[in-house]
Design an enzyme around this catalytic site. Structure first.
Site, PDB file in Angstrom:
ATOM      1  N   TYR A  49     -44.234 -60.396 -11.683  1.00  0.00           N
ATOM      2  CA  TYR A  49     -45.681 -60.356 -11.868  1.00  0.00           C
ATOM      3  C   TYR A  49     -46.053 -60.517 -13.342  1.00  0.00           C
ATOM      4  O   TYR A  49     -45.548 -59.772 -14.175  1.00  0.00           O
ATOM      5  CB  TYR A  49     -46.241 -59.024 -11.347  1.00  0.00           C
ATOM      6  CG  TYR A  49     -46.091 -58.887  -9.856  1.00  0.00           C
ATOM      7  CD1 TYR A  49     -47.039 -59.435  -9.002  1.00  0.00           C
ATOM      8  CD2 TYR A  49     -44.984 -58.243  -9.312  1.00  0.00           C
ATOM      9  CE1 TYR A  49     -46.896 -59.327  -7.627  1.00  0.00           C
ATOM     10  CE2 TYR A  49     -44.836 -58.138  -7.942  1.00  0.00           C
ATOM     11  CZ  TYR A  49     -45.797 -58.671  -7.102  1.00  0.00           C
ATOM     12  OH  TYR A  49     -45.643 -58.584  -5.749  1.00  0.00           O
ATOM     13  N   PHE A 106     -40.216 -58.129  -9.363  1.00  0.00           N
ATOM     14  CA  PHE A 106     -40.406 -58.137 -10.807  1.00  0.00           C
ATOM     15  C   PHE A 106     -40.843 -59.503 -11.324  1.00  0.00           C
ATOM     16  O   PHE A 106     -40.344 -59.990 -12.340  1.00  0.00           O
ATOM     17  CB  PHE A 106     -39.084 -57.715 -11.491  1.00  0.00           C
ATOM     18  CG  PHE A 106     -39.330 -56.710 -12.582  1.00  0.00           C
ATOM     19  CD1 PHE A 106     -39.719 -55.425 -12.273  1.00  0.00           C
ATOM     20  CD2 PHE A 106     -39.189 -57.052 -13.912  1.00  0.00           C
ATOM     21  CE1 PHE A 106     -39.980 -54.500 -13.281  1.00  0.00           C
ATOM     22  CE2 PHE A 106     -39.446 -56.138 -14.919  1.00  0.00           C
ATOM     23  CZ  PHE A 106     -39.830 -54.875 -14.604  1.00  0.00           C
ATOM     24  N   CYS A 156     -38.247 -47.911 -22.662  1.00  0.00           N
ATOM     25  CA  CYS A 156     -36.941 -48.562 -22.536  1.00  0.00           C
ATOM     26  C   CYS A 156     -36.917 -50.029 -22.953  1.00  0.00           C
ATOM     27  O   CYS A 156     -36.199 -50.377 -23.893  1.00  0.00           O
ATOM     28  CB  CYS A 156     -36.439 -48.412 -21.107  1.00  0.00           C
ATOM     29  SG  CYS A 156     -36.051 -46.704 -20.731  1.00  0.00           S
TER      30      CYS A 156
END
Ligand code: NAD
EC number: 1.1.1.22
Length: 440
Positions: A257, A255, A266
């Site tokens: 990037y 996570f 969400c």
């Protein structure tokens, strides 16, 4: 076990199907009659890899059924999962209308004990509200059936929802009575064969854990996006920076990037709801506020690059856009960065020719009023005569296109890649004016 799942959206349908696949008898309830009709006919209203097969298999075996009849669904499951939407209200707080309606429906119809499990993402204190609302209804009815309220936040990711549900990293159970904890442990036992993944905690911590997870992830994305923008200004390459920091186990590669901003159903709404909760307690969440503000700006990053190239007025220009869904492997368009890109380009007078492998039907509905957008069934067709290609979603099919064909179809060989799919040097050697995010 006999389980009712209320709400057949991304979370409810996946949960219901996976619970049935483990041998439970599951009934899914939704207020949306069209959805239930479709499901009964074996059609899946959303795109989620692998879901159709599981639904079909379990419906065929009689373990998964669909209804709009509240009385039937309340009578069915000893355990009642609530997986309805909690959209943002006007002030950003989570709108609990559907959750409370589902809970009150249970109280109106129940004739025996029930374990009520809240799977929707809800602010701290919601379980108490659910408990009070149900107790009021039972009192009105003049009956007294025992019930438990459990918080069981869901951490599945759209696009990988089946895998996430079937082998979860963790299963959080917020409960304060032994019976409910025991029931929840039995439901989840088949999903954790290699090691124990259940974490039992108090209800409030369970409710907050979901928001904390999403706020942390949103912050990570915004951090990388801002670092990428800085790298670009400094002549550094964020890809190298990413490698350099991800190797630190305290940071890790997941996570990490940079891109065109986060979207989806969400992160944006949960971040807002968390800030609202903090404000109600006279606290501010400055880090999370900054992550949200940075995300709004990041969603305009691609159009900014277009403006830097062509000027403020884009009348007479046409841009190809690859990717509409907020991320790959889903048709979910909620808060998708592509929507901000389209709005900004068309506001400046440009036309957009868009393609997405699965989200086009949904995008067509959302963008029906924007006549400057044309949808192309083929990804190459979108490029024809365009002043540049913008990429908003990292679908696999965009990773290795026929670059010669891309080059020959574009009027100007400009690629603005919001997902850093390609190597800048390679793209330049093929004659493209290539711009990624944070890549000098
Ligand atoms: P969704 O909008 O896709 O589905 C919600 C469904 O609930 C709809 O089909 C709606 O018709 C139905 N519904 C509403 N009120 C109802 C009622 N009273 N009775 C029966 N059905 C009712 O929502 P979703 O994306 O599945 O999210 C559901 C919840 O799970 C939200 O709180 C969300 O924040 C949370 N969540 C979502 C994800 C995700 O990736 N989508 C992941 C984790 C948690």
């Amino acid at each position: 076990m006999k389980i009712t799942v209320i709400g057949t959206g991304y979370v409810g349908l996946v949960s219901g199907a996976c619970l049935a696949d483990m041998g439970n008898d599951v009934m899914c309830l939704d207020v949306d009659e069209a959805k239930i009709r479709q499901l009964r006919q074996g059609a899946i209203p959303i795109y989620e890899p692998g879901l159709e097969e599981i639904v079909r298999r379990n419906a065929g075996a009689g373990r998964l059924r669909f209804t709009t009849d509240v009385a039937e669904s309340v009578a069915f499951g000893d355990v009642q999962f609530i997986a309805v939407g909690t959209p943002p209200g006007e002030d950003g707080s989570a709108d609990l209308r559907h959750v409370l309606e589902a809970a009150c429906n249970i109280a109106r119809q129940m004739t025996a004990a029930r374990v009520v499990v809240d799977k929707s993402t809800v602010p701290v204190g919601t379980a108490d509200k659910v408990r009070r609302a149900m107790a009021d209804v039972l009192a009105e009815r003049g009956v007294d059936f025992p019930f438990s309220v459990v918080s069981n936040p869901e951490f599945l990711k759209e696009g990988a929802a089946i895998k996430d549900f079937m082998s979860p990293d963790r299963i959080i159970i917020g409960a304060d009575d032994e019976h409910a904890i025991d029931v929840m442990r039995r439901i989840y036992a088949p999903f954790q064969r290699t090691h124990e993944r259940v974490m039992v905690m108090d209800v409030r911590s369970a409710e907050l854990a979901k928001y904390a997870a999403n706020a942390m992830l949103a912050t990570r994305v915004s951090f990388m996006n801002e670092m990428a923008n800085l790298a670009e200004a400094l002549g550094a390459d964020i890809e190298q920076v990413r490698r350099g920091i991800g190797a630190d186990p305290r940071i890790g590669y997941h996570f990490l990037y940079p891109g065109a901003g986060y979207g989806g159903s969400c992160f944006p709404k949960d971040v807002q709801a968390l800030m609202r909760t903090a404000a109600e307690h006279k606290l501010s969440m400055r880090v999370v506020e900054a992550a949200e503000a940075a995300n709004h700006l990041q969603k305009l990053r691609l159009p900014q690059k277009v403006v830097a190239r062509y000027g403020e007025d884009l009348a007479g220009r046409t841009f190809a856009l690859w990717g509409l869904a907020f991320k790959p492997n889903t048709d979910d368009m909620r808060e998708a960065p592509s929507l901000a890109v389209i709005a900004e380009l068309t506001r400046r007078g440009a036309r957009v020719r868009a393609h997405d492998p699965v989200a086009m039907p949904r995008a067509r509905e959302i963008l029906a009023a924007n006549t400057a957008v044309e949808f192309c069934d083929d990804m190459y067709q979108a490029l024809d005569g365009a002043d540049g290609l913008l990429i908003a979603t990292e679908w696999k099919v965009f990773r290795a296109p026929d670059f010669q064909r891309v080059h020959s179809l574009l009027k100007t060989p400009l690629i603005i890649d919001g997902r850093n799919l390609y190597q800048p040097a390679e793209m330049r050697s093929q004659g493209f004016d290539y711009q990624g995010i944070g890549r000098a």
